[in-house]
Structures are given as structure tokens and as C-alpha cells.
Design a protein around this motif. Structure first.
Motif, short mmCIF file in Angstrom:
data_model
loop_
_atom_site.label_atom_id
_atom_site.label_comp_id
_atom_site.label_asym_id
_atom_site.label_seq_id
_atom_site.Cartn_x
_atom_site.Cartn_y
_atom_site.Cartn_z
N CYS A 9 -15.79 7.03 5.21
CA CYS A 9 -14.61 6.19 5.06
C CYS A 9 -14.85 4.74 5.49
N GLN B 57 -3.88 4.41 -0.48
CA GLN B 57 -4.75 4.74 0.65
C GLN B 57 -4.47 6.16 1.12
N LYS C 180 -9.11 6.31 5.07
CA LYS C 180 -9.13 5.97 6.49
C LYS C 180 -9.10 7.26 7.31
N ASP D 151 -16.77 2.35 4.58
CA ASP D 151 -16.90 1.30 3.57
C ASP D 151 -16.04 1.58 2.34
N PRO E 8 -6.21 0.36 -6.23
CA PRO E 8 -6.40 -0.38 -4.97
C PRO E 8 -5.19 -0.36 -4.03
N THR F 277 -12.12 1.33 1.02
CA THR F 277 -10.78 0.80 1.33
C THR F 277 -9.67 1.79 1.03
N ASN F 278 -9.93 2.76 0.16
CA ASN F 278 -8.90 3.74 -0.20
C ASN F 278 -8.78 4.88 0.81
N THR G 198 0.82 -1.21 0.00
CA THR G 198 0.00 0.00 0.00
C THR G 198 0.86 1.26 0.00
#
Length: 332
Positions: A210, A193, A217, A212, A190, A214-215, A162
């Protein structure tokens, strides 16, 4: 007898960039002058992270307390009050306004003293051309932060799957965290993040958006943000209004390349094709530009990282900022 210096701003109950600069400046010059912090709230309501000692704090009550002092004002929203008080009570107070932001509102209802510090070239341009302050003495002094970085930063880029981008800012409308999630959801690679650090009135909505995705947080307020900066690969800001963001300076101090738009002094910290990647206001282009970092080679990233550290050392160190303010104060 040492000069008496008062530093003041609004919202000392919140943790923000301009307030942090006020504290850094206060602590950097108090060895030379008799310094106090002037506020408008009770001492108990000050944000604890500032570490202000009670002996150094004065809550505004008596206008004549300002007499025969130099007043460093770090907020436009209290300048009118300060100027009116000075004139109403015929005070011998030398006022220096530290302009932390670019504004495009209240042009005819803003008051400015003769002496102004601008913290970026964009802020200077705003003062001269929007507010038409060509008859004022404007001094450019870049914000600086104490060096907690490494002269040879450790490169983390692509050592894990990531690629992490830190977006460190108060969660409010002008910082556009909610818009970023709305507009970029489903469009980012993908392996990318964006990590949001900070709290504010829009924080609960940000957490929900945020949850739901994944990119993205949302971390909330981070106590030791320096440690987080070391762990990420890039820092990003995409605000509608800025001055000279401390979070970006802290990023380049740790050798992090920047993803920034041309607002305020962003491009003075993250210079395109040197240590920064410029972001445009087109949302589709924004997604493509962010996704392009996946194809950035480790060698090119390392060069950008080294350039960030060099740029910090050349322009944004704490000692240079303090020396420049001392020169200014001694010249008044």
C-alpha cells in the motif's frame, strides 16, 4: 439453582469475530444463568480488548469440571476434543455447537453434537448438504451487535472528493487483502480509496504493497473502529470464506451500504439492489463494479443507507440475538 453455562472457543489471545460473539453472548445471558468462559490459555494471555474478568474465566484442566453443565462451543477445531472428553469420561454435558463459518474441508474428521446453532442461511446449507447433518437439530440465530448507530445516519457520500471504502478484517489469506491490492492496483478511479483495518500474519506485506498505491491504505488494528465506520462511505468484504461477518453488521448499523461477494452470509447482510452491491470473482469485473460507485447519485446512496439501517434493526440487533439464545437454552 441457575443453569451453569460454559462458553468456549480457541484463540482467545487474538481479536476475532467468533470470539467477539462469544463474549457478547456470555455478557448477554449471565444475568440469567451461572456463566463462565472456558479457555485453553493462561488468563494473562487473553486479548485485553475482550475485557474478560478473572473471576469469569476458567482455564481447562479437569474434564469433570464440564459435568452437569451446558457447553456452548464456538470453534470447530475444538469440537473433536470436547466430544471425545465427554464420551471418555461419561460426562453429563449438553453441548451446543455454534457454527460460525462455511467449511469445505475435513468432512469425515469433523464431530458435531445433536444441538447446533447456525449463524446464517449459508452456514445452515453447508451443515445440511456438505456435512450431511440432517439428523441434527439446527437453529438459525443471526449474530447481533449492540446499537451504537443513529436511526437517521448522516450521509457523508460525495461531501469530500474521495470515496472511502472500509475493508475491516484480519489480514490473512482467506480475506484476500494482498490479492485485492495486487489485482486492482492501477485499475481504480483516482477518487476511490480502500482503507484496510486490522492486523494479522500478512499485515507487513500489506503495508509494503500500500505504500506506493494512492487507492489503498493500511491502518493496522483500529481501537475505536465504530468512529472509523462513521467516516467512510462503504464497507467491503471479498473473502473466500465467511460465516456472518460482524464488521458488515456494524457497517449497516451505521447505515453504510456494502460491497460484498456471495460468500457465507455476506448477501444476507448486504442484499443486492437493496443495501448492497454484489461483487463477482472476476477481477476485471470487480474493478468495474467498484468504480461504478463514482456514478452513484447521492439520492440513491441515501436510499441504500436508509435500507442498511432498516435491515440492521429488523434482523441483527443484540437484544434479539440474546432472546433467541435464551429461548434455545431454556428448551434444552
Amino acid at each position: 439453582m441457575a443453569l451453569e453455562i460454559l462458553s468456549t472457543t480457541s484463540d482467545l489471545n487474538e481479536y476475532g469475530g467468533a470470539q467477539k460473539v462469544l463474549l457478547d453472548l456470555h455478557n448477554g445471558i449471565k444475568h440469567k444463568y451461572n456463566c463462565k468462559i472456558l479457555g485453553f490459555i493462561e488468563f494473562e494471555k487473553l486479548h485485553p480488548k475482550y475485557g474478560i474478568r478473572q473471576a469469569e474465566y476458567v482455564k481447562f484442566a479437569n474434564p469433570f469440571y464440564l459435568n452437569n453443565k451446558i457447553l456452548l462451543v464456538h470453534a470447530r477445531n475444538i469440537m473433536a476434543l470436547i466430544m471425545v472428553i465427554k464420551r471418555m469420561f461419561f460426562l453429563n454435558t449438553r453441548i451446543v455447537y455454534i457454527a460460525h463459518n462455511v467449511y469445505n474441508t475435513h468432512k469425515h474428521f469433523s464431530f458435531f453434537p445433536c444441538d447446533i446453532v447456525s449463524i446464517s442461511k449459508k452456514v445452515t446449507h453447508n451443515l445440511l448438504n456438505y456435512f450431511n447433518l440432517k439428523n441434527r437439530k439446527i437453529t438459525l440465530i443471526y449474530n447481533g451487535v449492540k446499537d451504537q448507530g443513529d436511526a437517521n445516519p448522516v450521509v457523508t457520500f460525495k461531501k469530500q472528493q474521495t470515496i472511502r471504502i472500509l475493508y475491516s478484517a484480519r489480514v490473512i489469506d482467506v480475506k484476500r487483502q494482498l490479492l485485492i491490492v495486487n489485482q486492482l492496483k492501477g485499475k481504480l478511479h483516482p477518487d476511490i480509496q480502500i482503507v484496510f483495518a486490522g492486523k494479522g500474519p500478512d499485515y507487513d506485506q500489506l503495508v509494503e504493497k500500500c505504500s506506493d498505491a494512492t487507492n489503498f491504505k493500511a491502518l493496522g488494528f483500529v481501537e475505536h473502529v465504530d468512529e472509523l465506520v462513521k467516516q467512510v462511505d462503504f464497507l467491503m468484504l471479498f473473502s473466500t470464506q465467511e460465516g456472518l461477518p460482524i464488521s458488515l453488521i456494524e457497517g449497516i448499523m451505521h447505515g453504510k451500504p456494502l460491497l460484498v461477494n456471495d460468500v457465507g452470509g455476506n448477501l444476507e447482510i448486504g442484499v443486492p439492489n437493496f443495501n448492497g452491491i454484489e461483487l463477482t470473482d472476476d477481477w476485471n469485473e470487480l474493478a468495474d463494479k467498484i468504480n461504478s460507485i463514482v456514478d452513484l447519485s447521492v439520492e440513491n446512496y441515501q436510499l441504500m443507507s436508509q435500507n442498511s439501517r432498516k435491515h440492521y434493526e429488523a434482523m441483527f440487533t443484540y437484544n434479539v440475538m440474546i432472546d433467541n439464545y435464551i429461548k434455545l437454552i431454556d428448551s434444552l
